[in-house]
Design a protein around this motif. Structure first.
Motif, short mmCIF file in Angstrom:
data_model
loop_
_atom_site.label_atom_id
_atom_site.label_comp_id
_atom_site.label_asym_id
_atom_site.label_seq_id
_atom_site.Cartn_x
_atom_site.Cartn_y
_atom_site.Cartn_z
N SER A 29 52.58 7.11 26.67
CA SER A 29 53.41 7.70 27.54
C SER A 29 52.63 9.22 28.30
CB SER A 29 55.01 8.91 26.49
OG SER A 29 55.71 9.27 26.73
N GLY A 30 51.29 8.56 28.58
CA GLY A 30 50.52 9.15 29.72
C GLY A 30 50.97 8.57 31.04
N HIS A 31 50.39 9.58 32.14
CA HIS A 31 50.84 9.40 33.23
C HIS A 31 50.60 7.25 33.83
CE1 HIS A 31 52.51 9.63 38.03
NE2 HIS A 31 51.46 8.75 38.12
N PHE A 32 49.20 7.14 33.42
CA PHE A 32 48.80 5.58 34.19
C PHE A 32 48.79 5.18 33.08
CE2 PHE A 32 46.74 8.49 37.72
CZ PHE A 32 47.41 7.91 38.49
N ASP A 33 48.50 3.07 33.50
CA ASP A 33 48.27 2.36 32.05
C ASP A 33 47.43 2.14 31.72
OD1 ASP A 33 48.22 1.28 35.09
OD2 ASP A 33 48.74 -0.71 34.33
N VAL A 34 46.35 3.20 31.95
CA VAL A 34 45.19 3.15 31.33
C VAL A 34 44.56 2.93 29.61
CG1 VAL A 34 44.78 3.00 33.64
CG2 VAL A 34 44.93 5.25 32.44
N GLU A 35 45.60 4.03 29.59
CA GLU A 35 45.62 4.52 27.84
C GLU A 35 45.12 3.85 26.68
OE1 GLU A 35 46.09 8.39 26.92
OE2 GLU A 35 47.23 9.20 28.60
N ILE A 36 46.15 2.63 26.88
CA ILE A 36 45.87 0.83 26.52
C ILE A 36 44.65 0.58 26.74
CG2 ILE A 36 46.84 -0.65 24.65
CD1 ILE A 36 49.02 1.93 24.51
N ASP A 37 43.54 -0.54 26.03
CA ASP A 37 43.35 -1.16 26.53
C ASP A 37 43.55 -2.61 26.86
OD1 ASP A 37 41.49 -3.24 28.11
OD2 ASP A 37 40.01 -2.11 26.57
N LYS A 38 44.92 -2.88 28.14
CA LYS A 38 45.76 -4.32 28.17
C LYS A 38 44.62 -5.02 28.29
CE LYS A 38 47.91 -2.40 31.02
NZ LYS A 38 48.86 -2.37 32.06
N GLU A 69 53.65 17.63 40.82
CA GLU A 69 53.95 17.75 39.36
C GLU A 69 53.77 17.80 37.73
OE1 GLU A 69 57.26 18.43 38.80
OE2 GLU A 69 58.30 17.30 37.36
N THR A 70 52.26 16.93 38.24
CA THR A 70 52.10 16.91 36.82
C THR A 70 50.46 16.83 36.17
OG1 THR A 70 52.83 14.81 35.19
CG2 THR A 70 51.25 13.62 37.17
N THR A 71 50.27 16.50 35.08
CA THR A 71 49.10 17.03 34.46
C THR A 71 47.60 16.12 34.84
OG1 THR A 71 49.98 17.40 32.85
CG2 THR A 71 47.57 18.27 32.94
N THR A 72 48.06 14.94 34.86
CA THR A 72 47.25 13.85 35.57
C THR A 72 46.89 14.43 37.42
OG1 THR A 72 47.96 11.70 33.56
CG2 THR A 72 46.84 11.50 36.17
N VAL A 126 53.52 7.40 12.04
CA VAL A 126 53.23 7.40 13.87
C VAL A 126 51.80 8.26 14.24
CG1 VAL A 126 54.33 8.34 16.30
CG2 VAL A 126 55.78 7.52 13.90
N VAL A 127 51.24 7.02 14.68
CA VAL A 127 50.16 7.95 15.25
C VAL A 127 50.03 8.42 16.81
CG1 VAL A 127 47.17 7.14 15.78
CG2 VAL A 127 48.59 6.52 13.67
N VAL A 128 49.66 9.81 17.23
CA VAL A 128 49.63 10.24 18.50
C VAL A 128 48.45 10.84 18.66
CG1 VAL A 128 50.99 12.67 19.75
CG2 VAL A 128 52.08 11.42 18.09
N CYS A 129 47.93 10.17 20.42
CA CYS A 129 46.65 10.19 20.28
C CYS A 129 46.74 10.90 21.59
CB CYS A 129 46.71 8.76 20.75
SG CYS A 129 46.36 7.16 19.88
N GLY A 130 46.39 12.54 20.76
CA GLY A 130 46.04 13.10 22.03
C GLY A 130 46.98 14.39 22.00
N TYR A 131 47.18 16.09 22.30
CA TYR A 131 47.36 16.96 21.28
C TYR A 131 47.53 18.05 22.54
CZ TYR A 131 49.79 19.42 17.33
OH TYR A 131 50.69 20.31 16.94
N GLY A 158 45.78 11.18 28.50
CA GLY A 158 45.83 12.15 30.44
C GLY A 158 44.75 10.61 30.90
N ASP A 159 43.33 10.04 29.52
CA ASP A 159 42.36 9.50 29.48
C ASP A 159 42.19 7.79 29.34
OD1 ASP A 159 39.45 9.15 30.34
OD2 ASP A 159 38.81 11.46 28.77
N THR A 160 41.06 7.53 29.62
CA THR A 160 41.15 5.89 30.31
C THR A 160 41.10 5.61 28.48
OG1 THR A 160 40.96 4.24 31.43
CG2 THR A 160 39.09 5.86 31.09
N SER A 161 40.95 3.98 28.06
CA SER A 161 40.45 3.58 27.22
C SER A 161 40.84 4.02 25.78
CB SER A 161 39.31 2.46 27.53
OG SER A 161 38.84 1.90 28.86
N VAL A 162 41.61 4.57 25.37
CA VAL A 162 42.02 5.56 24.21
C VAL A 162 41.98 4.06 23.34
CG1 VAL A 162 43.05 6.86 23.07
CG2 VAL A 162 42.90 7.06 25.35
N ILE A 163 42.92 3.17 23.15
CA ILE A 163 43.38 2.33 22.00
C ILE A 163 42.41 1.19 22.68
CG2 ILE A 163 44.53 0.94 20.86
CD1 ILE A 163 46.56 3.14 20.99
#
Ligand code: ADE
Length: 418
Positions: free
Chosen positions: A293-302, A150-153, A210-215, A271-276
């Protein structure tokens, strides 16, 4: 049924909400009517790992109407709508294994429970079921006719698997159908992400940055809907082409290291890791909101956020406040998981209608082609894509023109010019 859901007592509420969504899914309803008559999936075992929502319920019931035996688990630990899971289990004859907030261990137990039904068709949103089949359940691969993604990732993961020569059965990339990608990813993610930010924070977006990371398609949707709410929108990108498009669309484009200082709300859709990362969090304003709003919880470095914080508390449902040593508050929504499904209801039914029409027709196509497809990632057949567009226009009551014979002839000719 053999189910693991939160509370079967929620089934009545779930049924009403499934019906509400179904009224918006007119293309899927037409497919369902045909499936009821033709039964193209008679006896086929389907294992689905999808977000358990009202829209997915309508898809599952369509497959069932086509004669399939269906088992369903969640494709994300936070996206399940418990009332929908209850209704599907209680009233639709579908084995459901999904509980909102389940831990990672339960998430994988639920995938295993679906695989115990020995599916012949897999339906994934993020490729987790494919991953389990190709690593822990290789003995079942022989039984599988094909699948859908179903999804890009998920498609990125499947292509990586195919690239290594390890993909063992054919899978249709539903994500890449025009009637999916250009609508669900853009209008669906756009609206549902803004919806989730508003529901969870009740922030006024007008006048905020509002900052949108990824276009990509999802980023386009979020950026355009945020602009529609009166926000100043900044886009960050790594690819020159979409960055240029964003700039000419009138958005400010800059590196995240600069955007981090000016943003009020950050949304990752890359869709990529460690963006923020930590270096960005260190310079963010007090009160900044971080959502993914990407598929996995990897984009913001928790982990970095945890590390940076001297104190953490849940200040509202789906909002965690991290307080830094210098006294700033950073707010993480929905634990960095896909915010639109965790803190809202995912994409609206009218757009999922097209995605799930593609899903059901692709499943039918795979079953018809059984045995003749080699293991590879396949596009949705162009006829299916075109048919979904035609049916959706009809359902919306939109008519379009037809070429005249003269125009058709003109398009076939090369002689006439200046
Ligand atoms: N993905 C995004 N929104 C969704 C929804 N409403 N249902 C299922 N999958 C989704």
């Amino acid at each position: 049924m053999d189910c693991d859901v939160r509370d079967l007592g929620l089934a009545g509420q779930g049924r009403d909400r499934i019906e509400w969504a179904g009224a918006e899914m007119r293309v899927l309803a037409q497919i369902r009517e045909r499936f009821e008559k033709e039964r193209p999936l008679e006896g086929v075992r389907i294992g689905a790992c999808l977000h358990v929502t009202t829209e997915t319920a309508n898809l599952m019931e369509t497959l069932k109407a086509g004669g399939a035996e269906v088992a369903l688990c969640a494709s994300n630990p936070l996206s399940t709508q418990d009332d929908v899971a209850a209704a599907l289990c209680d009233q639709s004859g579908i084995d459901v294994y999904a509980i909102k907030g389940e831990d990672t261990e339960t998430f994988y137990q639920h995938i295993a429970a679906v695989l115990d039904h020995r599916p012949q068709i897999t339906m994934d949103d993020g490729a987790d079921m494919v991953k389990v089949l190709h690593s822990e359940r290789t003995d079942q691969l022989e039984e599988i006719l094909g699948g859908t993604e179903e999804t890009t990732t998920g498609v990125i993961r499947l292509r990586a698997l195919a690239e290594e020569g390890k993909l063992r059965y054919p899978i249709v990339s539903v994500n890449d159908a025009n009637t999916k990608r250009l609508f669900d990813n853009r209008f669906g993610t756009g609206q549902s992400t803004i919806d989730a930010i508003m529901r969870s924070t009740n922030l006024l977006l007008a006048g905020r940055t509002v900052v949108v990371c990824g276009y990509g398609m999802c980023g386009r949707g979020v950026a355009s809907r945020a602009r529609g709410m009166g926000a100043h929108v900044v886009v960050t990108e790594v690819d020159p082409l979409p960055a240029l498009e964003a700039a000419m669309e009138g958005f400010r484009v800059m590196p995240l290291r600069d955007a981090a200082r000016v943003g009020d709300v950050f949304v990752t859709v890359s869709g990529d890791t460690s963006v923020i990362r930590r270096e960005h969090m260190e310079v963010m304003k007090d009160g900044a909101v971080l959502a993914n709003s990407g598929h996995f919880d990897v984009e913001i470095d928790k982990a970095a956020l945890d590390d940076l914080a001297v104190e953490k508390r849940r200040i509202r449902e789906f909002v965690d406040e991290y307080r830094t040593a210098d006294g700033r508050r950073l707010h993480l929504l929905a634990e960095g998981r896909l915010v639109n499904l965790a803190a809202a209801e995912g994409h609206p039914a009218a757009v999922m209608d097209m995605s799930f029409a593609n899903q059901s027709l692709s499943v039918e196509w795979v079953v018809k082609q059984a045995g003749s497809l080699r293991p590879a990632v396949y596009p949705v057949p162009a006829e299916i894509d075109a048919e979904v567009a035609r049916l959706k226009l009809r359902a919306m009551g939109v008519e379009i023109d037809q070429l005249t014979p003269e125009q058709e002839e003109y398009l076939r000719s090369w002689e006439s010019g200046t």
